[in-house]
Scaffold this active site. Sequence first.
Site, PDB file in Angstrom:
ATOM      1  N   CYS A 131      56.775  41.934  37.978  1.00  0.00           N
ATOM      2  CA  CYS A 131      56.701  43.100  38.868  1.00  0.00           C
ATOM      3  C   CYS A 131      57.083  42.706  40.292  1.00  0.00           C
ATOM      4  CB  CYS A 131      55.299  43.703  38.849  1.00  0.00           C
ATOM      5  SG  CYS A 131      55.194  45.195  39.879  1.00  0.00           S
ATOM      6  N   CYS A 134      54.814  44.192  43.139  1.00  0.00           N
ATOM      7  CA  CYS A 134      53.533  43.504  43.293  1.00  0.00           C
ATOM      8  C   CYS A 134      53.733  42.110  43.891  1.00  0.00           C
ATOM      9  CB  CYS A 134      52.796  43.426  41.954  1.00  0.00           C
ATOM     10  SG  CYS A 134      52.229  45.049  41.361  1.00  0.00           S
TER      11      CYS A 134
END
Length: 178
Positions: A131, A134
């Site tokens: 991700c 993130c």
Amino acid sequence: MSIAALKEALPAYAKDTKLNLGSVTTTSSLTDQQLWGAMLACALAARSGRVIAEVSEEAARNLSEEAFTAAKAAASIMAMNNVYYRATHLIGDETYGTLPAKLRMTVIGNPGVDKADFELWCLAVSAINGCGRCLESHEQVLRGSGLPREQIQEALRVAAVVAATAATLEAEAALVAV
């Protein structure tokens, strides 16, 4: 020693993974809590029963009960967040980024351990789960808290080595079962 068991289980073709597993667990610039929390969170994120069992045994000897629980919480919360934030990013419509997630994630605000350590574990799990949003978010928080890039890189090395160990051992188990 459980890391030794993982190293022993790795096949000859994974010599680099074996050497890197030894290196990240013995020459790390991270504190013991940072290292073993990252190892545990990454083992959980890599989803290999063998790696989880071996790493958790050693992590339990190197972490307080609170840190052990917080590392598990980092893996759990990022399993959810990485899916959500990766998906909203990959859709390509920036409007999704402006909508409230409406996902409960209070553990990030009060993880029960030093916030920077928890953020470091979340970053490592986000690397395994792929991700980008993130990764960017946790890296900014870590840099803002004064953690040097070298220590952030060290957590990424842990994630890479744990993921490679898990992938190799799971592949070998599948090949034996055929």
